[in-house]
Design a protein around this motif. Structure first.
Motif, PDB file in Angstrom:
ATOM      1  N   GLY A 189       0.796  -1.225   0.000  1.00  0.00           N
ATOM      2  CA  GLY A 189       0.000   0.000   0.000  1.00  0.00           C
ATOM      3  C   GLY A 189       0.825   1.269   0.000  1.00  0.00           C
ATOM      4  N   GLY A 190       2.159   1.148   0.022  1.00  0.00           N
ATOM      5  CA  GLY A 190       3.009   2.336  -0.046  1.00  0.00           C
ATOM      6  C   GLY A 190       3.539   2.824   1.290  1.00  0.00           C
TER       7      GLY A 190
ATOM      8  N   MET B 166      -2.715   4.972   2.119  1.00  0.00           N
ATOM      9  CA  MET B 166      -2.102   5.955   1.228  1.00  0.00           C
ATOM     10  C   MET B 166      -3.012   6.265   0.047  1.00  0.00           C
ATOM     11  N   SER B 167      -3.667   5.240  -0.469  1.00  0.00           N
ATOM     12  CA  SER B 167      -4.556   5.446  -1.605  1.00  0.00           C
ATOM     13  C   SER B 167      -5.864   6.128  -1.193  1.00  0.00           C
ATOM     14  N   LEU B 168      -6.442   5.679  -0.095  1.00  0.00           N
ATOM     15  CA  LEU B 168      -7.717   6.273   0.352  1.00  0.00           C
ATOM     16  C   LEU B 168      -7.554   7.762   0.657  1.00  0.00           C
TER      17      LEU B 168
ATOM     18  N   TYR C  96      -2.851   5.178  -7.010  1.00  0.00           N
ATOM     19  CA  TYR C  96      -2.406   3.991  -6.280  1.00  0.00           C
ATOM     20  C   TYR C  96      -0.899   3.853  -6.471  1.00  0.00           C
ATOM     21  N   PRO C  97      -0.188   3.349  -5.480  1.00  0.00           N
ATOM     22  CA  PRO C  97       1.256   3.150  -5.655  1.00  0.00           C
ATOM     23  C   PRO C  97       1.532   2.035  -6.679  1.00  0.00           C
TER      24      PRO C  97
ATOM     25  N   ILE D  28      10.728   5.313  -0.835  1.00  0.00           N
ATOM     26  CA  ILE D  28      10.051   6.101  -1.872  1.00  0.00           C
ATOM     27  C   ILE D  28       8.889   5.308  -2.439  1.00  0.00           C
ATOM     28  N   ILE D  29       7.772   5.979  -2.665  1.00  0.00           N
ATOM     29  CA  ILE D  29       6.744   5.308  -3.463  1.00  0.00           C
ATOM     30  C   ILE D  29       6.574   6.028  -4.785  1.00  0.00           C
ATOM     31  N   ILE D  30       6.457   5.235  -5.822  1.00  0.00           N
ATOM     32  CA  ILE D  30       6.112   5.767  -7.136  1.00  0.00           C
ATOM     33  C   ILE D  30       4.614   5.585  -7.255  1.00  0.00           C
ATOM     34  N   PHE D  31       3.937   6.706  -7.421  1.00  0.00           N
ATOM     35  CA  PHE D  31       2.485   6.738  -7.270  1.00  0.00           C
ATOM     36  C   PHE D  31       1.853   7.198  -8.569  1.00  0.00           C
TER      37      PHE D  31
END
Ligand code: URP
Ligand code: ZN
Ligand code: ZN
Ligand code: ZN
Length: 462
Positions: A87-88, A347-349, A427-428, A394-397
């Protein structure tokens, strides 16, 4: 010129203060450079064109492998952190719960054994103290020095709660040694009174859980704890704030200049008390404390985030299976295990409902999901930002990737999600933790046990 291990090109880098397009270079486990045209210096390249680079999420409120009342939360440090990573989220702070009679040293040892060899992202522990006898009280300075600067105290639940006098002493002791107290604030006696009344009237269904723990009980306890802190000039962090009434107390205290901070969670921002009315005991899925509130509270909590009264969105991930665990409360709502899962979708919500609905901007998003949690709990700037020298978390989103949240999408080891059916855009697509690509296109590809324990430094008041 020496080459970097990995260069992520063309992404839009977002921090709590800036948004800009640049390449980001990783060497070992750290961010080594951020700037234009770094591609020629990368041994490996990853294209992040059209995507955001966010600091890895930091979830400062989780309950993995937590025993309570004869059962254990369904995610352990492997399954729970895999879900977090997908989920990131790249760092968690879990609550190490003291059992009566234990020293704090013993408590953290038990939690280290749960996490070691299992966690796939970096982790740290708050210590939940239920038994504050003198020898435990005297351990606090040493625990702060050893990297556990935050303690959770409860004002409710038999066996967990502490009296005001204990809170005052604990607040003073932690403040003097550079730590912070986190409080689960609900008025115990109000709740006890209402539970008894409701059960006497034969009101045993999940919906009565919410009625037994009204916002008034949260408001009273939050206000009281704030004033106890004021007495000894100690900072306070209120966990899982759920109601506009309690938020009013936080806002007032901050206007007075008191060092009071608050966290809320996706469930309190997105779900309402109507969910308790789902048929066939499904309402039990949402039984958590404090409970879900009427819609007006969700609106006010979002405003509290946008305006700065609330600094952190964490999950309070406390997963119990509907079958076999939530079931224990079929006879009476007060026997339903308290807690809901949420570690993976946060993270997405928050992106979908915060950014797409234009309630917060991208910098605020990063602030509440990563930067503020890192600062408040002594992890900054190693964690919580994208800067040279920081850990390469790091997240790539992908802001255009659409998903429907469902139990099958998520990796959490639990038989439901309270967010079932919610449609999100954003979303990641990749999670990098200390320089290592561990999630690609929703698939975990890292190694079990790769997560490190994080010894934290002093908390900062925001
Ligand atoms: O109901 C909840 N929130 N369960 C988890 C434990 C806690 O109080 O944070
Ligand atoms: Zn000291
Ligand atoms: Zn709590
Ligand atoms: Zn909790």
């Amino acid at each position: 010129m020496k080459k970097f291990d990995l260069v992520i090109t063309k992404g839009t880098i977002v921090t709590a203060s800036d948004i800009f397009q640049a390449d980001l270079a990783i060497q070992g486990d750290k961010i080594a450079a951020i700037g234009p045209s770094l591609a020629p210096f990368g041994n490996r390249l990853m294209d992040a064109g059209g995507k955001y680079l966010f600091p890895g999420g930091i979830d400062v409120h989780t309950h993995l492998d937590m025993p309570s009342g004869g059962i254990v939360t369904s995610d352990d440090f492997y399954t729970g952190t895999v879900a977090a990573a997908c989920g990131g989220t790249t760092t968690i702070i879990d609550f190490a719960n003291q059992s009566p009679g234990e020293s704090l040293e013993e408590t953290v040892d038990i939690w280290h054994r749960k996490a070691e060899g299992k966690a796939v992202i970096d982790y740290s522990f708050h210590i939940t103290v239920c038994d504050m006898r003198d020898s435990v009280f005297n351990e606090i300075p040493d625990m702060i020095r050893r990297g556990y600067p935050s303690f959770k105290l409860f004002t409710t639940y038999d066996g967990l709660r502490v009296e005001d006098g204990v809170l005052i002493r604990a607040l003073k002791q932690t403040r003097e040694h550079g730590g912070i107290v986190c409080v689960h604030a609900e008025n115990h006696h109000m709740i006890q009174y209402l539970v008894k009344e409701l059960l006497t009237e034969g009101k045993t269904a999940p919906q009565y859980h919410a009625l037994s723990r009204p916002a008034l009980a949260e408001q009273e306890a939050v206000a009281r704890v704030i004033r106890l802190g004021q007495l000894v000039e100690a900072p306070i962090y209120i966990v899982h704030l759920s109601s506009r009434e309690a938020l009013g107390e936080i806002s007032r205290a901050r206007r007075e200049g008191l060092p009071v901070m608050a966290e809320t969670c996706p469930q309190y921002l997105l779900l309402s008390d109507k969910y308790y009315l789902e048929p066939d005991f499904q309402g039990a899925k949402y039984v958590m404390s404090p409970p879900l509130r009427p819609w007006e509270s969700q609106e006010e909590l979002w405003k509290g985030i946008a305006g700065g009264a609330i600094q952190v969105v964490a999950t309070d991930h406390c997963p119990y299976n509907y079958k076999g665990q939530k079931d224990l409360g079929r006879e009476a709502f007060n026997r339903i295990p308290n807690g809901s899962p949420g570690i993976e979708a946060r993270m997405s919500l928050i992106y979908n409902y915060g950014i797409n609905e234009q309630i917060i901007d991208l910098c605020k998003y990063v602030e509440i999901t990563a930067t503020n949690p890192a600062k408040i709990f002594g992890l900054y700037p190693q964690k919580g930002t994208l800067g040279v020298g920081s850990d390469a978390d790091i997240i790539i989103f992908d802001p255009n990737l659409e998903k429907t949240i469902s139990k099958d999408l998520l990796h959490e080891r639990v038989d439901y999600t309270p967010y079932q059916g919610m449609e999100v855009k954003g979303y990641p697509v990749a999670t990098i933790a200390r320089g290592e690509l561990i999630v690609e296109e929703g698939r975990f590809i890292g190694k079990q046990g790769r997560g490190n324990f994080l010894r934290r430094s002093h908390p900062v008041v925001l």
